[in-house]
Every structure is written in C-alpha cells, then in structure tokens.
Design a protein around this motif. Structure first.
Motif, PDB file in Angstrom:
ATOM      1  N   GLY A  20      -8.244  10.925  16.072  1.00  0.00           N
ATOM      2  CA  GLY A  20      -7.698  11.013  17.413  1.00  0.00           C
ATOM      3  C   GLY A  20      -6.379  11.756  17.495  1.00  0.00           C
ATOM      4  N   LYS A  21      -5.911  12.258  16.359  1.00  0.00           N
ATOM      5  CA  LYS A  21      -4.617  12.950  16.336  1.00  0.00           C
ATOM      6  C   LYS A  21      -4.790  14.364  15.778  1.00  0.00           C
ATOM      7  CE  LYS A  21      -2.233   8.595  15.310  1.00  0.00           C
ATOM      8  NZ  LYS A  21      -1.355   7.887  14.345  1.00  0.00           N
ATOM      9  N   ASP A  40      -5.550  23.626  10.560  1.00  0.00           N
ATOM     10  CA  ASP A  40      -4.244  23.379  11.158  1.00  0.00           C
ATOM     11  C   ASP A  40      -4.305  23.323  12.682  1.00  0.00           C
ATOM     12  OD1 ASP A  40      -1.408  23.021  10.843  1.00  0.00           O
ATOM     13  OD2 ASP A  40      -1.166  25.037  11.678  1.00  0.00           O
ATOM     14  N   GLY A  41      -3.791  22.210  13.232  1.00  0.00           N
ATOM     15  CA  GLY A  41      -3.723  22.028  14.672  1.00  0.00           C
ATOM     16  C   GLY A  41      -4.944  21.375  15.292  1.00  0.00           C
ATOM     17  N   ARG A  42      -6.004  21.206  14.534  1.00  0.00           N
ATOM     18  CA  ARG A  42      -7.206  20.582  15.084  1.00  0.00           C
ATOM     19  C   ARG A  42      -7.062  19.053  15.086  1.00  0.00           C
ATOM     20  NH1 ARG A  42     -12.154  24.035  14.568  1.00  0.00           N
ATOM     21  NH2 ARG A  42     -11.481  26.028  13.660  1.00  0.00           N
ATOM     22  N   ALA A  43      -7.671  18.411  16.057  1.00  0.00           N
ATOM     23  CA  ALA A  43      -7.677  16.947  16.102  1.00  0.00           C
ATOM     24  C   ALA A  43      -8.797  16.412  15.216  1.00  0.00           C
ATOM     25  CB  ALA A  43      -7.880  16.463  17.534  1.00  0.00           C
ATOM     26  N   VAL A  44      -8.516  15.331  14.526  1.00  0.00           N
ATOM     27  CA  VAL A  44      -9.529  14.670  13.707  1.00  0.00           C
ATOM     28  C   VAL A  44     -10.383  13.798  14.611  1.00  0.00           C
ATOM     29  CG1 VAL A  44      -9.932  13.070  11.808  1.00  0.00           C
ATOM     30  CG2 VAL A  44      -8.019  14.683  11.695  1.00  0.00           C
ATOM     31  N   GLU A  45     -11.696  13.965  14.546  1.00  0.00           N
ATOM     32  CA  GLU A  45     -12.593  13.238  15.441  1.00  0.00           C
ATOM     33  C   GLU A  45     -13.292  12.069  14.762  1.00  0.00           C
ATOM     34  OE1 GLU A  45     -15.172  16.163  17.212  1.00  0.00           O
ATOM     35  OE2 GLU A  45     -13.610  16.772  18.640  1.00  0.00           O
ATOM     36  N   GLU A  59     -12.158  18.760  15.516  1.00  0.00           N
ATOM     37  CA  GLU A  59     -12.672  19.397  16.726  1.00  0.00           C
ATOM     38  C   GLU A  59     -13.118  20.829  16.414  1.00  0.00           C
ATOM     39  OE1 GLU A  59      -9.707  19.836  19.718  1.00  0.00           O
ATOM     40  OE2 GLU A  59      -8.119  20.309  18.276  1.00  0.00           O
ATOM     41  N   GLY A  60     -14.084  21.284  17.195  1.00  0.00           N
ATOM     42  CA  GLY A  60     -14.627  22.609  16.949  1.00  0.00           C
ATOM     43  C   GLY A  60     -15.745  22.613  15.922  1.00  0.00           C
ATOM     44  N   ASP A  61     -16.352  21.428  15.672  1.00  0.00           N
ATOM     45  CA  ASP A  61     -17.488  21.329  14.745  1.00  0.00           C
ATOM     46  C   ASP A  61     -17.160  21.852  13.350  1.00  0.00           C
ATOM     47  OD1 ASP A  61     -19.191  20.163  16.599  1.00  0.00           O
ATOM     48  OD2 ASP A  61     -19.913  22.096  17.356  1.00  0.00           O
ATOM     49  N   LEU A  62     -16.013  21.457  12.848  1.00  0.00           N
ATOM     50  CA  LEU A  62     -15.606  21.842  11.504  1.00  0.00           C
ATOM     51  C   LEU A  62     -15.405  20.582  10.669  1.00  0.00           C
ATOM     52  CD1 LEU A  62     -14.868  24.343   9.787  1.00  0.00           C
ATOM     53  CD2 LEU A  62     -12.478  23.939  10.411  1.00  0.00           C
TER      54      LEU A  62
END
Length: 339
Positions: A20-21, A40-45, A59-62
C-alpha cells in the motif's frame, strides 16, 4: 540455506510494512540497477511466499521475484511493524507450539527474550545468519529496542543487491540466488513449477499433489523432499527432521513409501512449518518442558533430533547419528530408528 519458514516470515514483514506504500528502490551494489530503476516509485500491491521464493507485486503489473538461495538475507531497519502472526525474539508459546507440548504462554510472557545464538529468529535479519545486524527500531510489540538517534536513511553496509524503502522502513537484500523482475504471466509460470506449500492454497489439495508426486517416483524419499517441484520449502534441516520423526529410511524409493506414511509426512510438514513461521526457528523436538523449550529456542543443538548431530547418540535409541552425502547435500539420520 533459508528454508520455507523464513521466506514466509519475510513476506509477512513486507505485507505489514510495505504493501500500500510507494517504494524507493536502488541497487547500491549496482548489479540490479536497471531493475531497481523500474521499481522505483511504484506502490507495492501484494506479497506472497511460495516455498523458498518470494513474489512482490507492484503497480503496473510488475513482480519482483527473490530466491535467497544459500547465502541470501533481507535486513530490515527503521520502524518495523511486526506482523502479529509471527513471534518476536521471545518466541511465543501456545497453541501453535510443537506437537505434544503443553506449555502456558503466560508463564514466560514477562521473562527476558530468548536470544538465538545463530540469529535464526531475528526480525531484523531474515535469511542466512549474519554476524552483524543493522539498526532496528521495532514497533510497540517489541518495546525497549528503539534508538531514536539512529541515522536515517541507514548507511549501506556490505554488498546490497537491492534496497527498498518507504518513508520509515528499509529492507536491504544481500546475496540472493535470484533477484529478477517478472510479468504476471512469468510469475504464474514460476509458481506453477513449484510443489505444494502448506501455507499457499488449499492444504488438502496440497496433500493430494504431494502424495501423487512422491508415490509415482523411484527416487529416494530423501531426494524427493528436497525437490521443490514435489514439495515447496523443505531444506536440509526440515528434511532430516521430518524423516526421523516418521522413522523413515531416507533411501526408500518414493513409490515404496506407504501412502499413510507419505500423508503423515505432509501433515507433519504442515505442523512444523507453522511453528517455524511463528517462532522463527526450526523447532522439531516434541514433549519439552518449559526449561527445555527455552534451551532449544536459544541453541540450535537443543532443538533437533538428528540434524547436525553426527556421531552423537540418537536421542531415542542411543545409536550414533550418521552423516552421508546424497544429492550433493548432507543427510543426517539414525541407522537404527530409521532402518
């Protein structure tokens, strides 16, 4: 090698502190610089462990896939909110403790921490044991460990393959066998190759998969238990202990092991994995008194039946424990109890 219980503990730490961050990702060592730049900069889902591998979804399916291998470890620092399903360094006692032990959790609740001499139960560093520990400021669940003067961000120590940070928590990855980015399809393909994990999916379906995989093979059961396509998460320690607890000769071909014994192996793995996740230690001894339990939590030599006991008398029959090599790994067993 870190076994399945450690990876599940790591995943729960990430779920508590990172999901969530957005994360700030870097590769101080430089070997994962391109991957870190993409993270870098992506939120962990989400995050999940399957056997000895952890998968972190952003996020972004990675997806980030990490396999610690023999020497890998995650070091956590900063403010760490401890997942309530895993114990602090005290090692909780209670209903999820080992089979046959009936100890009162309240009897040790206020005692001093049980500090493991091998670092196996550390919430600060999870994976291969480390001689040094980075600074940790724990949550209210482990009061008294805070150091308000600690440097933030923490200095990079050693060869850090990947650093993931939020505003308050840092996780440093050192020495992994694998640290790669995957698409959702690649992640699913990786998981599909792994055997059942008691903490992933339906445990009864996992049992049926395990039984079928073992009983159709002529390979020795000692090798099958280490085959991550047969069952996920078992390493050298759990392998030796599971076989001893089943009083099973490690050289028995899988197809010759009675079905009820194979099922008992799976159910014992379900039990021992849960204990390992909660306490952070591969506790495999049964029927311990409170004093024996504390000794076992503190010293690895006191918590196993046969592992690392070459030449010492079997705790049951007195026969010397044997060490041999099978599949390029050490195997400990009792030639009498497991004849």
């Amino acid at each position: 090698m870190p076994e399945g219980h450690s990876v599940h503990r790591i995943a729960r730490q990430f779920a508590r502190n990172f999901v969530g961050k957005p994360v700030f990702a870097s590769s101080p060592q430089g070997r994962f610089a391109e991957g870190a730049a993409l993270l870098d900069g992506r939120a962990v889902e989400s995050v999940q462990a399957v056997g000895k591998q952890m998968f972190l979804e952003t996020e972004g399916d990675l997806w980030l896939r990490v396999h610690l291998g023999l020497y890998g470890a995650w070091d956590f620092s900063g403010e760490i909110l401890v997942d309530p399903t895993i114990a602090s360094a005290n090692g909780r006692m209670g209903q999820t403790n080992q089979r046959g032990t009936d100890l009162d959790a309240s009897s040790i609740a206020d005692e001093a921490p049980i500090l493991d001499d091998a670092g196996e139960n550390s919430l600060a560093s999870i994976g291969a044991p480390r001689k040094t520990r980075v600074h940790v400021r724990m949550s209210e669940a482990t009061k008294g460990l805070a150091d308000e003067g600690a440097e933030w961000p923490p200095p990079v120590v050693g060869q850090v393959r990947l650093r993931l940070m939020t505003d308050s928590t840092c996780a440093d990855l050192r020495g992994p066998t694998a640290c790669v980015l995957q698409t959702p399809d690649e992640m699913l393909a990786t998981v599909a190759k792994l055997g059942p994990d008691p903490l992933v999916g339906d445990v009864d379906e996992g049992e049926e998969r395990f039984v079928a995989a073992v009983r159709r093979r002529a390979v020795p059961i000692a090798l099958l238990l280490m085959d991550q396509s047969v069952v996920s998460g078992i390493g050298n320690v759990y392998r030796a202990e599971l076989l001893f607890r089943a009083r099973l000769n490690p050289h028995t071909p899988g197809r010759d092991v009675p079905e009820e014994t194979v099922r008992a192996l799976w159910r014992d793995w379900v039990r021992l994995l849960a204990i390992g996740v909660e306490t952070g230690q591969m506790m495999t001894m049964d029927d311990l008194t409170a004093d024996q339990y504390r000794a076992a939590m503190a010293h690895r030599d006191d918590r196993h039946w046969v592992y690392h006991r070459t030449g010492l008398p079997c705790r049951v029959c007195g026969t010397d424990i044997v060490l041999e090599e099978i599949g390029a790994r050490k195997l400990y067993w009792c030639p009498r109890c497991q004849a």
